[in-house]
Design an enzyme around this catalytic site. Structure first.
Site, short mmCIF file in Angstrom:
data_model
loop_
_atom_site.label_atom_id
_atom_site.label_comp_id
_atom_site.label_asym_id
_atom_site.label_seq_id
_atom_site.Cartn_x
_atom_site.Cartn_y
_atom_site.Cartn_z
N HIS A 102 4.02 -8.12 4.57
CA HIS A 102 3.54 -7.05 3.67
C HIS A 102 2.96 -7.63 2.38
CE1 HIS A 102 4.02 -2.52 2.68
NE2 HIS A 102 2.99 -3.04 2.03
N ARG B 135 0.06 0.74 7.70
CA ARG B 135 1.50 1.01 7.74
C ARG B 135 1.99 0.84 9.17
NH1 ARG B 135 1.84 0.22 3.04
NH2 ARG B 135 2.57 1.61 1.40
P1 NAP Z 1 -7.04 6.59 0.89
O1 NAP Z 1 -8.07 6.33 -0.13
O2 NAP Z 1 -6.20 7.82 0.77
O3 NAP Z 1 -7.76 6.58 2.32
C1 NAP Z 1 -7.11 7.00 3.48
C2 NAP Z 1 -8.16 7.17 4.58
O4 NAP Z 1 -7.49 7.56 5.78
C3 NAP Z 1 -9.17 8.27 4.25
O5 NAP Z 1 -10.44 7.89 4.68
C4 NAP Z 1 -8.64 9.45 5.07
O6 NAP Z 1 -9.65 10.39 5.45
C5 NAP Z 1 -8.13 8.73 6.28
N1 NAP Z 1 -7.18 9.58 7.01
C6 NAP Z 1 -6.03 10.14 6.56
N2 NAP Z 1 -5.48 10.91 7.52
C7 NAP Z 1 -6.30 10.83 8.60
C8 NAP Z 1 -6.27 11.40 9.89
N3 NAP Z 1 -5.28 12.22 10.27
N4 NAP Z 1 -7.28 11.11 10.74
C9 NAP Z 1 -8.29 10.29 10.36
N5 NAP Z 1 -8.38 9.71 9.14
C10 NAP Z 1 -7.38 9.99 8.27
O7 NAP Z 1 -5.99 5.38 0.98
P2 NAP Z 1 -6.25 3.85 0.56
O8 NAP Z 1 -6.06 3.67 -0.89
O9 NAP Z 1 -7.50 3.38 1.21
O10 NAP Z 1 -4.99 3.17 1.28
C11 NAP Z 1 -4.81 3.25 2.69
C12 NAP Z 1 -3.43 2.76 3.07
O11 NAP Z 1 -3.35 1.35 2.95
C13 NAP Z 1 -2.30 3.24 2.15
O12 NAP Z 1 -1.90 4.56 2.49
C14 NAP Z 1 -1.22 2.24 2.44
O13 NAP Z 1 -0.43 2.70 3.52
C15 NAP Z 1 -1.97 1.00 2.88
N6 NAP Z 1 -1.82 -0.13 1.93
C16 NAP Z 1 -1.26 -1.29 2.39
C17 NAP Z 1 -1.13 -2.38 1.55
C18 NAP Z 1 -0.57 -3.69 2.04
O14 NAP Z 1 -0.35 -4.61 1.26
N7 NAP Z 1 -0.35 -3.84 3.33
C19 NAP Z 1 -1.55 -2.28 0.22
C20 NAP Z 1 -2.09 -1.08 -0.22
C21 NAP Z 1 -2.24 -0.01 0.65
P3 NAP Z 1 -10.44 11.25 4.35
O15 NAP Z 1 -11.35 10.26 3.68
O16 NAP Z 1 -11.18 12.22 5.17
O17 NAP Z 1 -9.40 11.81 3.44
#
Ligand code: NAP
Length: 310
Positions: A273, A225
């Site tokens: 995006h 993001r």
């Molecule tokens: P997820 O499964 O919720 O994983 C988020 C990761 O970030 C987890 O490992 C979490 O730690 C870590 N995290 C959160 N807060 C943190 C902090 N304060 N310090 C350190 N680590 C932290 O999410 P996901 O499904 O992988 O998706 C990740 C992001 O990708 C989404 O939120 C979205 O913004 C982005 N995205 C972008 C696209 C695009 O097309 N560009 C598409 C889809 C998603 P824990 O494991 O300890 O909870």
């Protein structure tokens, strides 16, 4: 009759109507309807894209869950009108797409492809890249998408480090957590990939201080993001050579405004995006599974922790 309201941009209905009907029927339901309009008092579930016009959830008295089609829920998680459970999207299509996009952009930097793609005709300048095993890639965010990307990069032999909020144990990944862990994860990382959610705690994760611990001439890839990066600090690091190049898919304001310096910066690749998108066929199965769980009183999949913000 179960009423499932589809609340997304109107042009997405054509993509989702058949998959949702198919998946909910496959899950064993016969008495249901998936609609784009319904009397609020009849709505049981909302299949939701955060760029929908729907913002007031207080008008749905029997709402049992909001099932987001997006992985990132930063624009809805703080909505005070939500009292029903909120689930985010974890979809195999989304995971595969991100794995491919991240791997492609990591390999572009690792292999130094631009040097040859943009070379002057006639210039024979052999530049042999190192092997992946001699290259460290840091993945910030070891969730669904970060872990999938880390595992893909490991298959090439990259030295993968990762950072998350809670400790992780992913075979082959040197994992760090917490504030001190971030600096340890980044030091030595020649390529960093941001796959954190946008929360108050993750904003400006890449800033002047954290960019400075990376080796000089490193690369930044952001499919997470926009607010994860302090843009001024990144531009300064690109201009002074600390960061060699950045590929940015997400921005604080989207579409990225025409006057934004990223557009014309010679060391920035902007992608609009598109890193990965939820795929209707596979996402519909997740939606149907959660409706089934809800109706059976079983805990829902991929519930958002509204305090943590993701
Ligand atoms: P997820 O499964 O919720 O994983 C988020 C990761 O970030 C987890 O490992 C979490 O730690 C870590 N995290 C959160 N807060 C943190 C902090 N304060 N310090 C350190 N680590 C932290 O999410 P996901 O499904 O992988 O998706 C990740 C992001 O990708 C989404 O939120 C979205 O913004 C982005 N995205 C972008 C696209 C695009 O097309 N560009 C598409 C889809 C998603 P824990 O494991 O300890 O909870």
């Amino acid at each position: 009759m179960l009423t499932i309201l589809f609340a997304a941009r109107p042009d997405r209905w054509g993509d989702y109507e058949a998959p949702l009907n198919r998946a909910i029927s496959d899950a064993g339901f016969t008495d249901f309807r998936v609609v784009t309009e319904a009397a609020p008092e009849e709505v049981d579930y909302i299949v939701y894209a955060p760029n929908s016009d729907l913002k007031d959830f207080s008008v749905f008295p029997r709402l049992k869950a909001i099932l987001s089609l997006w992985a990132g829920v930063e624009t809805i998680v703080g909505n005070p009108t939500i009292t029903a459970p909120l689930c985010r999207m974890v979809d195999t299509g989304l995971r595969e797409g991100m794995r491919e996009w991240v791997t492609g952009h990591v390999l572009r930097y690792h292999l130094g492809m631009d040097a040859h793609i943009n070379a002057e005709p006639g210039l024979w300048a052999p530049n042999v890249p190192p092997l992946a095993r001699n290259r460290t890639v840091a993945i910030l965010g070891l969730g669904e998408l970060g872990t999938a990307c880390a595992e893909a990069l490991l298959t090439f032999g990259f030295n993968v480090t990762g950072w998350s909020r809670s400790p992780k144990s992913i075979p082959g990944v040197n994992s760090f957590h917490g504030d001190d862990g971030l600096l340890a994860c980044l030091s030595g990382a020649e390529i960093v990939v941001l796959l954190l959610p946008d929360t108050p705690a993750t904003q400006n994760t890449l800033n002047a201080q954290t960019l400075a611990v990376m080796p000089r001439g490193s690369f930044v890839i952001n499919p997470g993001r926009g607010p994860l990066i302090d843009d001024e600090a990144l531009l300064a690091a690109l201009d002074n050579g600390q960061i060699a190049h950045a590929t940015l898919d997400v921005f604080r304001v989207e579409p990225l405004p025409a006057e934004h310096p990223y557009w014309n910066h010679p060391k920035v690749t902007v992608t609009p995006h598109i890193a990965s998108e939820t795929r209707p066929e596979t996402a519909a199965d997740i939606v149907a599974e959660n409706i089934k769980r809800s109706e059976q009183g079983v805990e829902l999949l991929h519930l958002v922790d509204r305090n943590a913000g993701y």
